[in-house]
Design a protein around this motif. Structure first.
Motif, PDB file in Angstrom:
ATOM      1  N   HIS A  25       0.837  -1.209   0.000  1.00 36.96           N
ATOM      2  CA  HIS A  25       0.000   0.000   0.000  1.00 36.96           C
ATOM      3  C   HIS A  25       0.869   1.254   0.000  1.00 36.96           C
ATOM      4  CE1 HIS A  25      -3.517  -2.455   0.732  1.00 36.96           C
ATOM      5  NE2 HIS A  25      -2.862  -3.052   1.699  1.00 36.96           N
ATOM      6  N   ASN A  26       1.800   1.326  -0.929  1.00 33.30           N
ATOM      7  CA  ASN A  26       2.728   2.447  -0.948  1.00 33.30           C
ATOM      8  C   ASN A  26       2.415   3.454  -2.050  1.00 33.30           C
ATOM      9  OD1 ASN A  26       3.423   0.888  -3.079  1.00 33.30           O
ATOM     10  ND2 ASN A  26       5.604   0.825  -2.669  1.00 33.30           N
ATOM     11  N   THR A  27       1.175   3.479  -2.517  1.00 33.38           N
ATOM     12  CA  THR A  27       0.778   4.454  -3.527  1.00 33.38           C
ATOM     13  C   THR A  27      -0.145   5.486  -2.902  1.00 33.38           C
ATOM     14  OG1 THR A  27      -1.108   3.103  -4.204  1.00 33.38           O
ATOM     15  CG2 THR A  27       0.952   2.767  -5.387  1.00 33.38           C
ATOM     16  N   GLN A  28      -0.284   6.612  -3.587  1.00 36.00           N
ATOM     17  CA  GLN A  28      -1.123   7.674  -3.065  1.00 36.00           C
ATOM     18  C   GLN A  28      -1.985   8.213  -4.195  1.00 36.00           C
ATOM     19  OE1 GLN A  28       0.689  11.474  -1.896  1.00 36.00           O
ATOM     20  NE2 GLN A  28      -0.084  11.009   0.152  1.00 36.00           N
ATOM     21  N   GLY A  29      -3.283   8.189  -3.987  1.00 38.37           N
ATOM     22  CA  GLY A  29      -4.209   8.714  -4.978  1.00 38.37           C
ATOM     23  C   GLY A  29      -4.441  10.198  -4.769  1.00 38.37           C
ATOM     24  N   PRO A  30      -5.339  10.773  -5.547  1.00 39.41           N
ATOM     25  CA  PRO A  30      -5.597  12.213  -5.429  1.00 39.41           C
ATOM     26  C   PRO A  30      -6.173  12.616  -4.071  1.00 39.41           C
ATOM     27  CG  PRO A  30      -7.031  11.194  -7.090  1.00 39.41           C
ATOM     28  CD  PRO A  30      -6.077  10.158  -6.628  1.00 39.41           C
ATOM     29  N   ARG A  31      -7.021  11.795  -3.497  1.00 42.65           N
ATOM     30  CA  ARG A  31      -7.591  12.105  -2.178  1.00 42.65           C
ATOM     31  C   ARG A  31      -6.499  12.087  -1.103  1.00 42.65           C
ATOM     32  NH1 ARG A  31     -11.599   7.981  -0.535  1.00 42.65           N
ATOM     33  NH2 ARG A  31     -12.324   8.469  -2.606  1.00 42.65           N
TER      34      ARG A  31
ATOM     35  N   PHE B 163      -4.310  15.154  -1.466  1.00 42.39           N
ATOM     36  CA  PHE B 163      -4.968  16.343  -0.909  1.00 42.39           C
ATOM     37  C   PHE B 163      -4.859  16.352   0.612  1.00 42.39           C
ATOM     38  CE2 PHE B 163      -8.715  18.235   1.049  1.00 42.39           C
ATOM     39  CZ  PHE B 163      -8.692  19.519   0.516  1.00 42.39           C
ATOM     40  N   LEU B 164      -5.165  15.228   1.236  1.00 38.94           N
ATOM     41  CA  LEU B 164      -5.110  15.153   2.695  1.00 38.94           C
ATOM     42  C   LEU B 164      -3.697  15.378   3.211  1.00 38.94           C
ATOM     43  CD1 LEU B 164      -7.500  12.127   3.320  1.00 38.94           C
ATOM     44  CD2 LEU B 164      -8.008  14.554   3.620  1.00 38.94           C
ATOM     45  N   ALA B 165      -2.702  14.808   2.535  1.00 33.24           N
ATOM     46  CA  ALA B 165      -1.319  14.975   2.970  1.00 33.24           C
ATOM     47  C   ALA B 165      -0.855  16.420   2.819  1.00 33.24           C
ATOM     48  CB  ALA B 165      -0.414  14.042   2.159  1.00 33.24           C
ATOM     49  N   GLU B 166      -1.252  17.076   1.740  1.00 35.58           N
ATOM     50  CA  GLU B 166      -0.834  18.462   1.518  1.00 35.58           C
ATOM     51  C   GLU B 166      -1.402  19.407   2.567  1.00 35.58           C
ATOM     52  OE1 GLU B 166      -2.144  19.276  -2.424  1.00 35.58           O
ATOM     53  OE2 GLU B 166      -0.421  18.274  -3.363  1.00 35.58           O
ATOM     54  N   HIS B 167      -2.583  19.115   3.070  1.00 36.26           N
ATOM     55  CA  HIS B 167      -3.256  20.024   3.997  1.00 36.26           C
ATOM     56  C   HIS B 167      -3.172  19.578   5.458  1.00 36.26           C
ATOM     57  CE1 HIS B 167      -4.961  20.950   0.069  1.00 36.26           C
ATOM     58  NE2 HIS B 167      -5.150  22.170   0.538  1.00 36.26           N
TER      59      HIS B 167
END
Length: 116
Positions: free
Chosen positions: A45-51, A54-58
């Motif tokens: 589970h080492n991928t990151q989708g758009p959601r 967004f959560l990580a950036e904020h």
């Protein structure tokens, strides 16, 4: 490895020895699960989708503003006379999207992304 060495004797003995062996087994199991889950999530589970992006950036902005949001919502919900779990659920449903929305608005200000 820890189960046959610690759990079996813990179940076959009594008193302080049984308690100490059970505590050691629980600790070994917890550490093993943490290591196992860490490796499992790293590998699968080492991928990151758009959601997630967004959560990580904020996330840091949410960390900074969430006390203000929670206090404000708590103050607004104080007339609500109900059991604590209902107030908790109401706060949860209102505070989560509100924190991320306010974080998005704050980071939309010019120059805010460099700081937050």
């Amino acid at each position: 490895m820890a189960t046959p060495l610690l759990l079996v004797p813990a179940l076959l003995t009594t008193g302080a020895l049984s308690t100490a062996l059970m505590a050691a087994w629980e600790s070994a199991l917890a550490v093993g699960l943490i290591i196992g889950f860490t490796v499992w999530f790293r590998e699968r589970h080492n991928t990151q989708g758009p959601r997630g992006r967004f959560l990580a950036e904020h996330a840091f902005t949410v960390y900074i503003i969430h006390p203000l949001v929670l206090v404000g919502l708590g103050w607004a919900l104080r007339p609500l006379e109900t059991i604590a779990i209902v107030k908790f659920a109401a706060m949860l449903l209102l505070a989560l999207p509100l924190c991320w929305w306010i974080a998005y608005l704050v980071r939309s200000l010019p120059g805010a992304k460099r700081v937050l």
